[in-house]
Write a protein that holds these residues in place. Structure first.
Motif, PDB file in Angstrom:
ATOM      1  N   ALA A 337      52.534  52.141  50.218  1.00 54.99           N
ATOM      2  CA  ALA A 337      53.511  53.013  49.576  1.00 54.99           C
ATOM      3  C   ALA A 337      52.778  53.911  48.582  1.00 54.99           C
ATOM      4  N   CYS A 338      53.510  54.515  47.658  1.00 54.97           N
ATOM      5  CA  CYS A 338      52.942  55.551  46.791  1.00 54.97           C
ATOM      6  C   CYS A 338      51.726  55.075  45.997  1.00 54.97           C
ATOM      7  N   GLY A 339      50.864  56.041  45.698  1.00 50.72           N
ATOM      8  CA  GLY A 339      49.733  55.786  44.807  1.00 50.72           C
ATOM      9  C   GLY A 339      48.776  54.701  45.246  1.00 50.72           C
ATOM     10  N   PRO A 340      48.454  54.581  46.541  1.00 48.32           N
ATOM     11  CA  PRO A 340      47.651  53.430  46.960  1.00 48.32           C
ATOM     12  C   PRO A 340      46.230  53.424  46.409  1.00 48.32           C
ATOM     13  N   LYS A 353      49.324  50.914  36.835  1.00 50.48           N
ATOM     14  CA  LYS A 353      49.231  51.476  38.181  1.00 50.48           C
ATOM     15  C   LYS A 353      49.048  52.994  38.128  1.00 50.48           C
ATOM     16  N   CYS A 354      49.905  53.643  37.309  1.00 56.76           N
ATOM     17  CA  CYS A 354      49.946  55.098  37.404  1.00 56.76           C
ATOM     18  C   CYS A 354      50.445  55.726  36.108  1.00 56.76           C
ATOM     19  N   GLY A 355      50.293  55.025  34.998  1.00 53.96           N
ATOM     20  CA  GLY A 355      50.846  55.537  33.745  1.00 53.96           C
ATOM     21  C   GLY A 355      52.225  54.942  33.499  1.00 53.96           C
ATOM     22  N   PHE A 356      52.853  54.421  34.551  1.00 55.33           N
ATOM     23  CA  PHE A 356      54.077  53.633  34.379  1.00 55.33           C
ATOM     24  C   PHE A 356      53.700  52.160  34.535  1.00 55.33           C
ATOM     25  N   PHE A 357      54.672  51.308  34.650  1.00 51.91           N
ATOM     26  CA  PHE A 357      54.432  49.874  34.862  1.00 51.91           C
ATOM     27  C   PHE A 357      53.632  49.222  33.732  1.00 51.91           C
ATOM     28  N   TYR A 358      53.834  49.719  32.487  1.00 54.06           N
ATOM     29  CA  TYR A 358      53.124  49.094  31.366  1.00 54.06           C
ATOM     30  C   TYR A 358      53.476  47.621  31.234  1.00 54.06           C
ATOM     31  N   GLY A 404      58.844  57.086  48.566  1.00 55.56           N
ATOM     32  CA  GLY A 404      58.940  57.773  47.278  1.00 55.56           C
ATOM     33  C   GLY A 404      58.221  57.019  46.176  1.00 55.56           C
ATOM     34  N   CYS A 405      58.767  57.129  44.973  1.00 55.91           N
ATOM     35  CA  CYS A 405      58.118  56.564  43.785  1.00 55.91           C
ATOM     36  C   CYS A 405      58.628  55.140  43.534  1.00 55.91           C
ATOM     37  N   ARG A 406      57.716  54.202  43.477  1.00 52.86           N
ATOM     38  CA  ARG A 406      58.104  52.787  43.281  1.00 52.86           C
ATOM     39  C   ARG A 406      58.707  52.559  41.897  1.00 52.86           C
ATOM     40  N   TYR A 407      58.204  53.284  40.904  1.00 54.83           N
ATOM     41  CA  TYR A 407      58.730  53.067  39.554  1.00 54.83           C
ATOM     42  C   TYR A 407      60.178  53.542  39.478  1.00 54.83           C
ATOM     43  N   ARG A 408      60.410  54.711  40.094  1.00 49.54           N
ATOM     44  CA  ARG A 408      61.780  55.240  40.089  1.00 49.54           C
ATOM     45  C   ARG A 408      62.706  54.291  40.850  1.00 49.54           C
TER      46      ARG A 408
HETATM   47  S1  SF4 Z   1      55.255  54.597  41.011  1.00 49.98           S
HETATM   48 FE1  SF4 Z   1      55.763  56.798  40.814  1.00 49.98          FE
HETATM   49  S2  SF4 Z   1      54.352  57.575  39.319  1.00 49.98           S
HETATM   50 FE2  SF4 Z   1      53.552  55.589  40.075  1.00 49.98          FE
HETATM   51  S3  SF4 Z   1      52.180  56.078  41.822  1.00 49.98           S
HETATM   52 FE3  SF4 Z   1      54.156  55.703  42.629  1.00 49.98          FE
HETATM   53  S4  SF4 Z   1      55.024  57.780  42.709  1.00 49.98           S
HETATM   54 FE4  SF4 Z   1      53.380  57.887  41.333  1.00 49.98          FE
END
Ligand code: SF4
Ligand code: SF4
Length: 431
Positions: A337-340, A353-358, A404-408
Protein backbone atom coordinates in the motif's frame (compact mmCIF):
# COMPACT_ATOMS: atom_id res chain seq x y z
CA UNK A 1 34.62 6.29 -30.08
CA UNK A 2 38.28 6.80 -29.26
CA UNK A 3 39.57 3.42 -28.04
CA UNK A 4 42.24 5.02 -25.85
CA UNK A 5 39.80 7.22 -23.90
CA UNK A 6 38.55 6.42 -20.41
CA UNK A 7 34.80 5.97 -19.87
CA UNK A 8 33.44 6.88 -16.45
CA UNK A 9 30.11 7.40 -14.72
CA UNK A 10 29.68 11.15 -14.05
CA UNK A 11 28.67 12.41 -10.61
CA UNK A 12 25.13 13.35 -11.62
CA UNK A 13 24.40 9.70 -12.34
CA UNK A 14 23.36 7.68 -9.30
CA UNK A 15 23.35 3.89 -9.40
CA UNK A 16 21.44 2.01 -6.74
CA UNK A 17 20.95 -1.69 -6.21
CA UNK A 18 17.40 -2.85 -5.68
CA UNK A 19 16.07 -5.97 -7.32
CA UNK A 20 17.85 -4.84 -10.48
CA UNK A 21 20.18 -1.90 -10.86
CA UNK A 22 18.41 1.46 -10.92
CA UNK A 23 20.04 4.44 -12.58
CA UNK A 24 18.97 8.01 -11.88
CA UNK A 25 20.12 10.98 -13.91
CA UNK A 26 19.92 13.93 -11.52
CA UNK A 27 20.30 16.42 -14.36
CA UNK A 28 17.56 15.21 -16.66
CA UNK A 29 15.45 13.33 -14.07
CA UNK A 30 15.45 10.29 -16.34
CA UNK A 31 15.67 6.90 -14.69
CA UNK A 32 16.55 3.48 -16.06
CA UNK A 33 16.52 -0.08 -14.84
CA UNK A 34 19.29 -2.40 -16.01
CA UNK A 35 20.23 -5.99 -15.32
CA UNK A 36 23.49 -7.50 -14.01
CA UNK A 37 25.01 -7.84 -17.46
CA UNK A 38 24.37 -4.21 -18.41
CA UNK A 39 25.74 -3.08 -15.05
CA UNK A 40 28.96 -5.00 -15.65
CA UNK A 41 29.87 -2.45 -18.33
CA UNK A 42 29.35 0.44 -15.93
CA UNK A 43 31.39 -1.37 -13.34
CA UNK A 44 34.31 -1.58 -15.77
CA UNK A 45 33.89 2.10 -16.67
CA UNK A 46 35.86 3.30 -13.70
CA UNK A 47 37.69 6.21 -15.33
CA UNK A 48 40.96 4.29 -15.12
CA UNK A 49 40.34 1.68 -17.83
CA UNK A 50 40.36 2.53 -21.53
CA UNK A 51 37.65 1.48 -23.97
CA UNK A 52 40.16 -0.89 -25.54
CA UNK A 53 40.96 -2.53 -22.20
CA UNK A 54 37.25 -2.96 -21.49
CA UNK A 55 36.68 -4.60 -24.88
CA UNK A 56 39.59 -6.97 -24.20
CA UNK A 57 37.70 -8.34 -21.22
CA UNK A 58 35.15 -9.89 -23.60
CA UNK A 59 35.45 -12.58 -26.31
CA UNK A 60 36.13 -11.12 -29.77
CA UNK A 61 32.70 -12.26 -30.98
CA UNK A 62 31.05 -10.05 -28.33
CA UNK A 63 33.15 -6.93 -28.67
CA UNK A 64 30.95 -5.17 -31.25
CA UNK A 65 27.95 -5.60 -29.01
CA UNK A 66 29.92 -4.26 -26.03
CA UNK A 67 31.08 -1.23 -28.00
CA UNK A 68 27.48 -0.55 -28.99
CA UNK A 69 26.48 -0.79 -25.34
CA UNK A 70 29.13 1.78 -24.41
CA UNK A 71 27.92 4.08 -27.19
CA UNK A 72 24.36 3.85 -25.93
CA UNK A 73 25.44 4.76 -22.42
CA UNK A 74 27.37 7.72 -23.82
CA UNK A 75 24.36 8.89 -25.86
CA UNK A 76 22.16 8.74 -22.77
CA UNK A 77 24.73 10.64 -20.68
CA UNK A 78 25.12 7.70 -18.30
CA UNK A 79 28.81 7.53 -19.28
CA UNK A 80 31.26 10.28 -20.16
CA UNK A 81 34.64 9.95 -21.84
CA UNK A 82 37.90 11.41 -20.63
CA UNK A 83 41.16 11.57 -22.57
CA UNK A 84 43.12 11.06 -19.35
CA UNK A 85 42.49 8.74 -16.37
CA UNK A 86 39.85 10.18 -14.03
CA UNK A 87 41.05 10.70 -10.44
CA UNK A 88 42.95 8.19 -8.43
CA UNK A 89 41.01 5.75 -6.39
CA UNK A 90 40.95 6.52 -2.70
CA UNK A 91 40.44 3.74 -0.23
CA UNK A 92 38.89 4.50 3.09
CA UNK A 93 35.60 5.70 4.38
CA UNK A 94 32.46 6.51 2.48
CA UNK A 95 33.09 10.23 2.65
CA UNK A 96 36.39 9.96 0.82
CA UNK A 97 34.95 7.42 -1.64
CA UNK A 98 32.19 9.85 -2.55
CA UNK A 99 34.77 12.37 -3.66
CA UNK A 100 36.02 9.85 -6.24
CA UNK A 101 34.14 7.58 -8.61
CA UNK A 102 34.42 4.68 -6.19
CA UNK A 103 30.88 5.24 -4.91
CA UNK A 104 29.46 4.07 -8.23
CA UNK A 105 30.44 0.55 -7.23
CA UNK A 106 27.21 -0.58 -5.69
CA UNK A 107 26.93 -3.72 -3.57
CA UNK A 108 26.03 -6.95 -5.27
CA UNK A 109 23.04 -7.23 -2.97
CA UNK A 110 20.86 -4.61 -1.28
CA UNK A 111 21.18 -4.86 2.53
CA UNK A 112 17.38 -5.10 2.80
CA UNK A 113 14.71 -7.42 1.53
CA UNK A 114 11.81 -5.79 -0.32
CA UNK A 115 10.49 -3.18 0.23
CA UNK A 116 13.75 -1.26 0.09
CA UNK A 117 14.54 1.98 1.87
CA UNK A 118 14.47 4.43 -1.03
CA UNK A 119 13.03 7.64 0.41
CA UNK A 120 14.01 9.29 3.66
CA UNK A 121 12.17 12.36 4.91
CA UNK A 122 14.04 14.28 7.57
CA UNK A 123 12.56 17.09 9.61
CA UNK A 124 15.72 19.15 10.03
CA UNK A 125 14.23 21.95 12.12
CA UNK A 126 11.11 22.85 14.04
CA UNK A 127 11.76 26.54 13.53
CA UNK A 128 9.10 28.16 11.40
CA UNK A 129 8.06 31.68 10.48
CA UNK A 130 4.39 30.71 9.96
CA UNK A 131 1.56 29.25 12.03
CA UNK A 132 -0.48 27.46 9.37
CA UNK A 133 -3.95 26.28 10.25
CA UNK A 134 -3.30 22.62 9.41
CA UNK A 135 0.22 22.32 10.83
CA UNK A 136 0.73 19.04 12.67
CA UNK A 137 3.79 20.26 14.56
CA UNK A 138 1.76 21.63 17.42
CA UNK A 139 4.57 22.17 19.89
CA UNK A 140 7.32 23.97 18.07
CA UNK A 141 10.42 23.75 20.23
CA UNK A 142 12.59 25.75 17.85
CA UNK A 143 15.02 22.86 17.75
CA UNK A 144 17.40 22.00 14.91
CA UNK A 145 18.64 18.47 14.29
CA UNK A 146 22.33 18.63 15.27
CA UNK A 147 24.41 19.11 12.12
CA UNK A 148 26.79 16.17 12.68
CA UNK A 149 23.90 13.81 13.42
CA UNK A 150 22.11 14.97 10.30
CA UNK A 151 25.14 14.47 8.07
CA UNK A 152 25.86 11.02 9.54
CA UNK A 153 22.24 10.04 8.95
CA UNK A 154 22.39 11.13 5.31
CA UNK A 155 25.63 9.20 4.73
CA UNK A 156 24.06 6.15 6.32
CA UNK A 157 21.05 6.53 4.05
CA UNK A 158 23.28 6.77 0.99
CA UNK A 159 25.26 3.73 2.07
CA UNK A 160 22.06 1.70 2.52
CA UNK A 161 21.16 2.38 -1.13
CA UNK A 162 18.72 5.23 -0.48
CA UNK A 163 17.86 7.43 -3.42
CA UNK A 164 15.54 10.31 -2.48
CA UNK A 165 16.31 12.61 0.43
CA UNK A 166 13.42 14.85 1.44
CA UNK A 167 14.26 17.74 3.75
CA UNK A 168 11.38 19.30 5.62
CA UNK A 169 10.62 21.25 8.79
CA UNK A 170 9.24 23.56 10.24
CA UNK A 171 10.67 25.74 7.53
CA UNK A 172 13.91 24.05 6.42
CA UNK A 173 15.38 27.33 5.13
CA UNK A 174 15.57 28.40 8.79
CA UNK A 175 17.93 25.54 9.65
CA UNK A 176 20.85 27.30 11.30
CA UNK A 177 23.50 25.57 9.16
CA UNK A 178 21.53 25.41 5.95
CA UNK A 179 24.36 26.65 3.76
CA UNK A 180 26.89 24.26 5.32
CA UNK A 181 24.39 21.47 4.75
CA UNK A 182 24.09 22.30 1.04
CA UNK A 183 27.87 22.39 0.69
CA UNK A 184 28.18 18.96 2.33
CA UNK A 185 25.35 17.53 0.24
CA UNK A 186 27.14 18.42 -2.99
CA UNK A 187 29.37 15.37 -2.60
CA UNK A 188 26.48 13.00 -1.87
CA UNK A 189 24.73 11.90 -5.05
CA UNK A 190 21.07 11.56 -4.13
CA UNK A 191 17.83 12.94 -5.48
CA UNK A 192 17.20 15.87 -3.15
CA UNK A 193 13.86 17.42 -2.36
CA UNK A 194 13.15 20.45 -0.17
CA UNK A 195 9.67 21.15 1.21
CA UNK A 196 9.34 24.86 1.93
CA UNK A 197 6.56 27.36 2.61
CA UNK A 198 8.27 29.59 0.04
CA UNK A 199 8.06 32.80 2.04
CA UNK A 200 11.81 33.21 2.48
CA UNK A 201 12.98 32.49 -1.07
CA UNK A 202 13.17 36.19 -1.96
CA UNK A 203 15.55 36.78 0.95
CA UNK A 204 17.93 33.99 -0.02
CA UNK A 205 21.48 34.83 -0.85
CA UNK A 206 22.53 34.14 -4.45
CA UNK A 207 25.06 31.60 -3.18
CA UNK A 208 22.26 29.50 -1.64
CA UNK A 209 20.41 29.47 -4.95
CA UNK A 210 23.62 28.36 -6.67
CA UNK A 211 24.01 25.54 -4.17
CA UNK A 212 20.41 24.41 -4.60
CA UNK A 213 21.01 24.24 -8.32
CA UNK A 214 24.36 22.47 -8.05
CA UNK A 215 22.68 19.88 -5.83
CA UNK A 216 19.88 19.40 -8.42
CA UNK A 217 17.33 20.08 -5.67
CA UNK A 218 13.64 19.94 -6.45
CA UNK A 219 12.04 22.61 -4.26
CA UNK A 220 8.38 22.04 -3.40
CA UNK A 221 6.58 25.23 -2.39
CA UNK A 222 3.22 25.27 -0.64
CA UNK A 223 0.55 27.29 -2.40
CA UNK A 224 -2.86 26.70 -0.88
CA UNK A 225 -5.15 28.90 -2.91
CA UNK A 226 -5.43 32.33 -4.48
CA UNK A 227 -4.35 35.33 -2.43
CA UNK A 228 -7.12 35.50 0.14
CA UNK A 229 -7.56 31.79 0.79
CA UNK A 230 -3.81 31.09 0.80
CA UNK A 231 -3.17 33.90 3.30
CA UNK A 232 -6.06 32.74 5.43
CA UNK A 233 -4.92 29.09 5.49
CA UNK A 234 -1.29 30.04 6.04
CA UNK A 235 -2.29 32.60 8.66
CA UNK A 236 -0.03 35.23 7.10
CA UNK A 237 -0.07 37.82 4.31
CA UNK A 238 2.53 35.76 2.44
CA UNK A 239 0.90 34.98 -0.92
CA UNK A 240 2.84 37.54 -2.96
CA UNK A 241 6.24 36.61 -1.49
CA UNK A 242 5.46 32.96 -2.13
CA UNK A 243 4.51 33.46 -5.77
CA UNK A 244 7.51 35.73 -6.36
CA UNK A 245 9.70 33.14 -4.62
CA UNK A 246 8.47 30.44 -7.00
CA UNK A 247 9.27 32.72 -9.94
CA UNK A 248 12.76 33.40 -8.61
CA UNK A 249 13.53 29.70 -8.34
CA UNK A 250 12.13 28.97 -11.76
CA UNK A 251 14.05 31.83 -13.38
CA UNK A 252 17.26 30.51 -11.82
CA UNK A 253 16.68 27.12 -13.47
CA UNK A 254 16.06 25.36 -10.14
CA UNK A 255 13.56 22.53 -10.31
CA UNK A 256 10.43 23.84 -8.64
CA UNK A 257 7.16 22.11 -7.81
CA UNK A 258 4.01 23.13 -5.97
CA UNK A 259 2.12 21.45 -3.14
CA UNK A 260 -1.51 22.43 -2.66
CA UNK A 261 -3.81 21.37 0.15
CA UNK A 262 -7.50 21.29 -0.70
CA UNK A 263 -9.68 23.05 1.87
CA UNK A 264 -13.11 24.67 1.95
CA UNK A 265 -11.81 28.15 1.20
CA UNK A 266 -9.97 27.21 -2.01
CA UNK A 267 -12.41 24.61 -3.30
CA UNK A 268 -13.73 26.72 -6.17
CA UNK A 269 -10.37 28.24 -7.10
CA UNK A 270 -8.64 25.40 -8.89
CA UNK A 271 -9.28 26.64 -12.44
CA UNK A 272 -7.81 30.02 -11.51
CA UNK A 273 -4.94 28.36 -9.67
CA UNK A 274 -4.21 26.26 -12.72
CA UNK A 275 -3.92 29.44 -14.82
CA UNK A 276 -1.74 31.12 -12.22
CA UNK A 277 0.62 28.17 -11.85
CA UNK A 278 0.80 27.73 -15.59
CA UNK A 279 1.86 31.36 -15.96
CA UNK A 280 4.53 31.38 -13.22
CA UNK A 281 7.21 29.42 -15.03
CA UNK A 282 8.24 25.83 -15.47
CA UNK A 283 6.59 23.89 -12.64
CA UNK A 284 7.70 20.28 -12.52
CA UNK A 285 4.98 18.78 -10.33
CA UNK A 286 1.73 20.20 -9.02
CA UNK A 287 0.91 17.89 -6.18
CA UNK A 288 -2.54 18.15 -4.61
CA UNK A 289 -3.52 16.56 -1.34
CA UNK A 290 -6.01 16.75 1.48
CA UNK A 291 -4.94 17.87 4.95
CA UNK A 292 -5.44 15.11 7.46
CA UNK A 293 -7.33 16.47 10.41
CA UNK A 294 -7.45 14.25 13.45
CA UNK A 295 -8.49 14.27 17.10
CA UNK A 296 -5.78 16.84 17.87
CA UNK A 297 -7.13 19.37 15.36
CA UNK A 298 -9.12 22.19 17.03
CA UNK A 299 -12.86 21.93 16.31
CA UNK A 300 -13.14 25.41 14.76
CA UNK A 301 -10.31 24.65 12.28
CA UNK A 302 -11.95 21.42 11.28
CA UNK A 303 -15.32 23.06 10.79
CA UNK A 304 -13.88 25.87 8.71
CA UNK A 305 -11.57 23.90 6.41
CA UNK A 306 -12.53 20.25 6.24
CA UNK A 307 -14.08 19.19 2.94
CA UNK A 308 -16.38 16.31 2.13
CA UNK A 309 -15.15 13.15 0.38
CA UNK A 310 -16.86 13.98 -2.89
CA UNK A 311 -15.54 17.56 -2.93
CA UNK A 312 -11.98 16.34 -2.32
CA UNK A 313 -12.28 13.46 -4.77
CA UNK A 314 -13.50 15.81 -7.50
CA UNK A 315 -10.45 18.09 -7.19
CA UNK A 316 -8.02 15.17 -6.94
CA UNK A 317 -9.51 13.74 -10.12
CA UNK A 318 -9.21 16.90 -12.19
CA UNK A 319 -6.14 18.86 -11.11
CA UNK A 320 -2.43 18.48 -10.53
CA UNK A 321 0.26 16.93 -12.68
CA UNK A 322 3.59 15.24 -12.58
CA UNK A 323 5.17 12.27 -10.95
CA UNK A 324 3.46 10.36 -8.23
CA UNK A 325 6.32 9.04 -6.15
CA UNK A 326 6.12 5.77 -4.35
CA UNK A 327 4.69 3.52 -7.01
CA UNK A 328 6.61 0.26 -7.30
CA UNK A 329 9.38 0.34 -9.89
CA UNK A 330 9.20 -1.80 -12.94
CA UNK A 331 9.98 -5.41 -12.18
CA UNK A 332 8.92 -5.17 -8.54
CA UNK A 333 5.91 -7.08 -7.32
CA UNK A 334 2.75 -5.08 -6.88
CA UNK A 335 2.20 -5.76 -3.25
CA UNK A 336 2.39 -2.78 -0.95
CA UNK A 337 0.00 0.00 0.00
CA UNK A 338 1.04 3.66 0.19
CA UNK A 339 4.55 4.79 1.02
CA UNK A 340 6.23 1.38 0.79
CA UNK A 341 9.75 2.81 0.47
CA UNK A 342 9.36 5.80 2.77
CA UNK A 343 10.54 6.46 6.28
CA UNK A 344 10.44 9.76 8.17
CA UNK A 345 12.54 11.03 11.04
CA UNK A 346 11.65 14.02 13.16
CA UNK A 347 14.03 16.60 14.54
CA UNK A 348 14.74 14.52 17.66
CA UNK A 349 15.25 11.31 15.70
CA UNK A 350 11.79 9.82 16.29
CA UNK A 351 11.02 7.36 13.51
CA UNK A 352 7.65 7.46 11.82
CA UNK A 353 6.27 6.04 8.65
CA UNK A 354 5.68 9.29 6.83
CA UNK A 355 5.45 12.18 9.28
CA UNK A 356 2.17 10.74 10.57
CA UNK A 357 1.76 7.71 12.83
CA UNK A 358 3.69 9.33 15.70
CA UNK A 359 1.67 7.23 18.09
CA UNK A 360 3.16 4.18 16.40
CA UNK A 361 6.81 5.25 16.27
CA UNK A 362 9.17 2.27 16.17
CA UNK A 363 11.94 4.06 18.09
CA UNK A 364 14.71 6.61 17.69
CA UNK A 365 17.03 6.51 14.71
CA UNK A 366 20.00 7.84 16.66
CA UNK A 367 19.71 4.94 19.09
CA UNK A 368 18.85 2.17 16.64
CA UNK A 369 20.80 3.23 13.56
CA UNK A 370 19.10 3.55 10.20
CA UNK A 371 19.38 -0.09 9.16
CA UNK A 372 17.58 -1.42 12.23
CA UNK A 373 15.08 1.47 12.06
CA UNK A 374 14.07 0.54 8.54
CA UNK A 375 13.72 -3.13 9.44
CA UNK A 376 11.27 -2.11 12.15
CA UNK A 377 9.33 0.14 9.77
CA UNK A 378 9.19 -2.71 7.26
CA UNK A 379 7.81 -5.00 9.92
CA UNK A 380 5.31 -2.74 11.67
CA UNK A 381 4.40 0.07 9.27
CA UNK A 382 4.19 -1.41 5.80
CA UNK A 383 0.90 -2.81 4.70
CA UNK A 384 0.25 -5.36 2.03
CA UNK A 385 -2.55 -4.34 -0.32
CA UNK A 386 -3.85 -7.88 0.03
CA UNK A 387 -4.83 -7.11 3.63
CA UNK A 388 -6.83 -3.99 2.80
CA UNK A 389 -10.62 -3.74 2.87
CA UNK A 390 -10.28 -2.55 -0.73
CA UNK A 391 -9.13 -6.04 -1.69
CA UNK A 392 -11.85 -7.67 0.37
CA UNK A 393 -14.54 -5.74 -1.51
CA UNK A 394 -12.81 -6.49 -4.82
CA UNK A 395 -12.22 -2.85 -5.79
CA UNK A 396 -11.44 -2.63 -9.50
CA UNK A 397 -9.23 0.44 -8.93
CA UNK A 398 -6.91 -1.22 -6.46
CA UNK A 399 -3.95 -1.42 -8.81
CA UNK A 400 -3.91 2.35 -9.49
CA UNK A 401 -5.17 3.57 -6.14
CA UNK A 402 -3.48 1.05 -3.85
CA UNK A 403 -5.88 1.98 -1.10
CA UNK A 404 -4.97 5.66 -0.86
CA UNK A 405 -3.52 7.03 2.36
CA UNK A 406 -3.38 4.61 5.30
CA UNK A 407 -3.33 7.39 7.87
CA UNK A 408 -6.45 8.97 6.42
CA UNK A 409 -8.12 5.57 6.28
CA UNK A 410 -7.25 4.97 9.92
CA UNK A 411 -8.50 8.36 11.08
CA UNK A 412 -11.71 8.15 9.04
CA UNK A 413 -12.71 4.55 9.58
CA UNK A 414 -10.80 3.60 12.74
CA UNK A 415 -9.30 0.72 10.77
CA UNK A 416 -5.80 0.78 9.31
CA UNK A 417 -7.09 -1.60 6.62
CA UNK A 418 -10.07 0.63 5.77
CA UNK A 419 -10.79 2.52 2.55
CA UNK A 420 -9.66 6.11 1.89
CA UNK A 421 -12.99 7.65 0.91
CA UNK A 422 -11.44 10.68 -0.82
CA UNK A 423 -9.69 8.25 -3.14
CA UNK A 424 -12.91 6.29 -3.64
CA UNK A 425 -14.50 9.47 -5.02
CA UNK A 426 -11.42 10.34 -7.04
CA UNK A 427 -11.43 6.97 -8.77
CA UNK A 428 -15.20 6.76 -9.10
CA UNK A 429 -15.70 3.85 -6.72
CA UNK A 430 -18.12 6.06 -4.83
CA UNK A 431 -20.31 8.52 -6.72
S1 SF4 B 1 -0.19 7.12 5.31
FE1 SF4 B 1 -0.67 8.92 4.02
S2 SF4 B 1 0.98 10.33 4.37
FE2 SF4 B 1 1.65 8.28 5.07
S3 SF4 B 1 2.68 7.30 3.29
FE3 SF4 B 1 0.59 6.71 3.24
S4 SF4 B 1 -0.29 8.28 1.88
FE4 SF4 B 1 1.57 9.09 2.57
S1 SF4 C 1 -10.90 3.43 -4.75
FE1 SF4 C 1 -11.45 3.21 -2.58
S2 SF4 C 1 -11.87 1.03 -2.33
FE2 SF4 C 1 -10.76 1.28 -4.26
S3 SF4 C 1 -8.59 0.96 -3.76
FE3 SF4 C 1 -9.01 3.15 -3.62
S4 SF4 C 1 -9.53 3.53 -1.47
FE4 SF4 C 1 -9.71 1.33 -1.84
Amino acid sequence: MNLTSYPYVPKYIVIRKYKDYNIYDLKSDESYIIDDEAYELLDYSDGLTTVEQILDKFPIAKQNEIQEGLSQYLDLGILSLSEIPVEDRKDGNLESQLKTLEHQKVPFKNPFKMPYLKNLMINITERCNLTCKHCYITEKNKVDMPFEDLIDLIYEFYDLQGIRLILTGGEPLLYSKFKELLVELKTIPLEKVLLSNGTLILELDESILDLLKENYFEVFISLDGLEESHNDFRNSQCFNETVEGIKRLSERGIKVSINTMIHKENLTEFDEMYKLIDSIGEIKNWSIDIPTFDENTPKDIREKYEISYDEGGEVLKNYGWGVIYETPSEGEPFEYACGPYLMAVDVLGTITKCGFFYEQSVGNVFELGLEESWKRVQKDLNWSINDLKCKEIGCEFLEDCRGGCRYRALKDTGDIRGVDSYKCYQFGKLK
